[in-house]
Design an enzyme around this catalytic site. Structure first.
Site, PDB file in Angstrom:
ATOM      1  N   ARG A 105     -45.386  12.506  -2.992  1.00 17.27           N
ATOM      2  CA  ARG A 105     -44.402  11.463  -3.235  1.00 17.27           C
ATOM      3  C   ARG A 105     -43.848  11.698  -4.640  1.00 17.27           C
ATOM      4  O   ARG A 105     -44.596  12.030  -5.556  1.00 17.27           O
ATOM      5  CB  ARG A 105     -45.027  10.063  -3.141  1.00 17.27           C
ATOM      6  CG  ARG A 105     -45.683   9.753  -1.794  1.00 17.27           C
ATOM      7  CD  ARG A 105     -44.795  10.029  -0.621  1.00 17.27           C
ATOM      8  NE  ARG A 105     -43.504   9.352  -0.732  1.00 17.27           N
ATOM      9  CZ  ARG A 105     -42.467   9.633   0.005  1.00 17.27           C
ATOM     10  NH1 ARG A 105     -42.526  10.609   0.883  1.00 17.27           N
ATOM     11  NH2 ARG A 105     -41.343   8.962  -0.142  1.00 17.27           N
ATOM     12  N   GLU A 112     -36.111   4.452   2.009  1.00 17.12           N
ATOM     13  CA  GLU A 112     -37.122   4.342   0.951  1.00 17.12           C
ATOM     14  C   GLU A 112     -38.036   3.142   1.177  1.00 17.12           C
ATOM     15  O   GLU A 112     -39.251   3.247   1.105  1.00 17.12           O
ATOM     16  CB  GLU A 112     -36.444   4.204  -0.425  1.00 17.12           C
ATOM     17  CG  GLU A 112     -35.600   5.391  -0.862  1.00 17.12           C
ATOM     18  CD  GLU A 112     -36.390   6.681  -1.031  1.00 17.12           C
ATOM     19  OE1 GLU A 112     -37.636   6.647  -1.034  1.00 17.12           O
ATOM     20  OE2 GLU A 112     -35.750   7.747  -1.139  1.00 17.12           O
ATOM     21  N   ASN A 137     -41.972   3.314   2.300  1.00 19.04           N
ATOM     22  CA  ASN A 137     -42.993   2.701   1.449  1.00 19.04           C
ATOM     23  C   ASN A 137     -43.899   1.764   2.233  1.00 19.04           C
ATOM     24  O   ASN A 137     -45.117   1.762   2.049  1.00 19.04           O
ATOM     25  CB  ASN A 137     -42.334   1.925   0.300  1.00 19.04           C
ATOM     26  CG  ASN A 137     -41.902   2.840  -0.830  1.00 19.04           C
ATOM     27  OD1 ASN A 137     -42.182   4.036  -0.818  1.00 19.04           O
ATOM     28  ND2 ASN A 137     -41.216   2.273  -1.805  1.00 19.04           N
TER      29      ASN A 137
HETATM   30  N1  ADP Z   1     -44.647  -1.601   0.581  1.00 16.49           N
HETATM   31  C1  ADP Z   1     -45.538  -1.202  -0.359  1.00 16.49           C
HETATM   32  N2  ADP Z   1     -46.853  -1.541  -0.249  1.00 16.49           N
HETATM   33  C2  ADP Z   1     -47.754  -1.139  -1.174  1.00 16.49           C
HETATM   34  N3  ADP Z   1     -47.445  -0.390  -2.257  1.00 16.49           N
HETATM   35  C3  ADP Z   1     -46.160  -0.018  -2.427  1.00 16.49           C
HETATM   36  C4  ADP Z   1     -45.141  -0.400  -1.489  1.00 16.49           C
HETATM   37  N4  ADP Z   1     -43.958   0.109  -1.925  1.00 16.49           N
HETATM   38  C5  ADP Z   1     -44.237   0.768  -3.074  1.00 16.49           C
HETATM   39  N5  ADP Z   1     -45.544   0.711  -3.378  1.00 16.49           N
HETATM   40  C6  ADP Z   1     -46.195   1.298  -4.589  1.00 16.49           C
HETATM   41  O1  ADP Z   1     -45.186   1.626  -5.534  1.00 16.49           O
HETATM   42  C7  ADP Z   1     -45.262   3.012  -5.899  1.00 16.49           C
HETATM   43  C8  ADP Z   1     -43.882   3.553  -6.208  1.00 16.49           C
HETATM   44  O2  ADP Z   1     -43.046   3.548  -5.053  1.00 16.49           O
HETATM   45  P1  ADP Z   1     -41.828   4.567  -4.977  1.00 16.49           P
HETATM   46  O3  ADP Z   1     -40.963   4.371  -6.181  1.00 16.49           O
HETATM   47  O4  ADP Z   1     -41.191   4.424  -3.658  1.00 16.49           O
HETATM   48  O5  ADP Z   1     -42.518   5.994  -5.124  1.00 16.49           O
HETATM   49  P2  ADP Z   1     -43.357   6.835  -4.051  1.00 16.49           P
HETATM   50  O6  ADP Z   1     -43.152   6.231  -2.702  1.00 16.49           O
HETATM   51  O7  ADP Z   1     -42.789   8.201  -4.155  1.00 16.49           O
HETATM   52  O8  ADP Z   1     -44.791   6.746  -4.493  1.00 16.49           O
HETATM   53  C9  ADP Z   1     -45.963   3.675  -4.725  1.00 16.49           C
HETATM   54  O9  ADP Z   1     -46.611   4.874  -5.099  1.00 16.49           O
HETATM   55  C10 ADP Z   1     -46.951   2.585  -4.284  1.00 16.49           C
HETATM   56  O10 ADP Z   1     -48.100   2.591  -5.065  1.00 16.49           O
HETATM   57 MG    MG Z   2     -41.409   5.609  -1.883  1.00 18.53          MG
END
Ligand code: ADP
Ligand code: MG
Lengths: 100, 186
Positions: free
Chosen positions: B143, B68, B72
């Protein structure tokens, strides 16, 4: 066995060993192509070979559900092992996937 | 790719106790932010703890959490969405490589595994909102918004540090002896 197969009114999707973001686009696109071509109502995800899944798998299932739900389509999960069941339950998606 | 590994791992059944006793082991990985490295990253971290004889469930938890965080970094941090075009359509992978590295640092200490996953990508504007289950800024990539929820569920501790324009660091930890006897009952 084929990755995408039509059985009666169902599209059977045989998932790979690891369902992650790297594989997700291919799986979703393949399933959607079949759904469009064959006009079946339900989708069955077969986890027989699957040893790993992360939240990308939840996205695949939710995405297909959205495409067929308005036509009364249902989504099923078969052969899910303990770990996959955990993922399905924790995500809350077990409300829309019928785990059999 | 660069790999740094600390004190050599000892082998044998007593390692779980050894790690509990405060032995320290550290490793660091740095790799390109491309989706084909997602499986490499989670397998590498799982291999790092394998000498502690973790249960299958512990291994699965760690792999999911790492997957995860790394995904991300790749798709949100650097916006490298392998296989997807701007509107979610399929496109060839070679069109999508933006430069950027993902770094993973793991420390095993006192029977606890600490994992740090960081990127120097675009960062997160509102961390609390990002961590809400089902929240995603990329619905067109299908996502599910469950990434942070899974990291929270599968690890004991989760901490996110981020600055827009500078990058994101996710810190997670997990005690490594919890399920030792539960699994063997089955
Ligand atoms: N490393 C990262 N850099 C930038 N934005 C991030 C990062 N990790 C998470 N995010 C933001 O947080 C949101 C939620 O992450 P997550 O719970 O993993 O859901 P998903 O990946 O399904 O969108 C993402 O849609 C993104 O906007
Ligand atoms: Mg994610």
């Amino acid at each position: 066995m084929e990755e995408f197969q039509i059985v009666d009114n169902c599209l059977m999707v045989r998932l790979p060993e690891e369902v992650d973001h790297h594989k997700a686009a291919y799986i979703s696109a393949g399933a959607d192509r079949m759904l469009l071509q064959e006009q079946v109502q339900h989708v069955v995800f077969d986890f027989e070979d699957t040893r790993f899944m992360d939240s990308s798998g939840i996205g695949i299932i939710m995405g297909r559900y959205k495409k067929i739900a308005c036509f009364g389509g249902r989504v099923f999960a078969i052969h899910a092992d303990r770990q996959i069941r955990r993922i399905l339950t924790i995500s809350g998606i077990s409300k829309i996937v019928e785990i059999v | 790719m660069t790999v740094k590994q600390g004190s050599a791992a000892v082998c044998g059944k007593r390692n779980r106790d050894a790690a509990k006793g405060g032995e320290r082991n550290e490793m660091e990985l740095c790799f390109d932010a491309v989706s084909s490295n997602e499986s490499f990253a989670r397998v590498a971290v799982a291999a790092f703890v394998s000498h502690l004889d973790p249960t299958l469930e512990e291994l699965a938890d760690i792999k999911t959490a790492v997957s995860e965080a790394v995904t991300n970094a790749i798709i949100h941090g650097y916006e490298n969405f392998y296989g997807y075009g701007r509107h979610g359509e399929l496109r060839p992978a070679y069109l999508t490589v933006h430069p950027g590295k993902v770094r993973i640092r793991c420390v095993l200490e006192g029977g606890v595994l600490h994992i740090e996953v960081s990127d120097r990508g675009k960062g997160i504007e509102d961390i609390d909102r990002a961590m809400e289950p089902l929240f995603t800024t990329r619905p067109e990539l299908e996502r599910s918004g469950m990434g942070f929820a899974f990291m929270e569920a599968f690890m004991d501790d989760l901490e996110v540090e981020s600055e827009p324009g500078r990058g994101t660091t996710v810190r997670m930890s997990k005690k490594m002896d919890a399920g030792a006897w539960i699994d063997s009952e089955e």
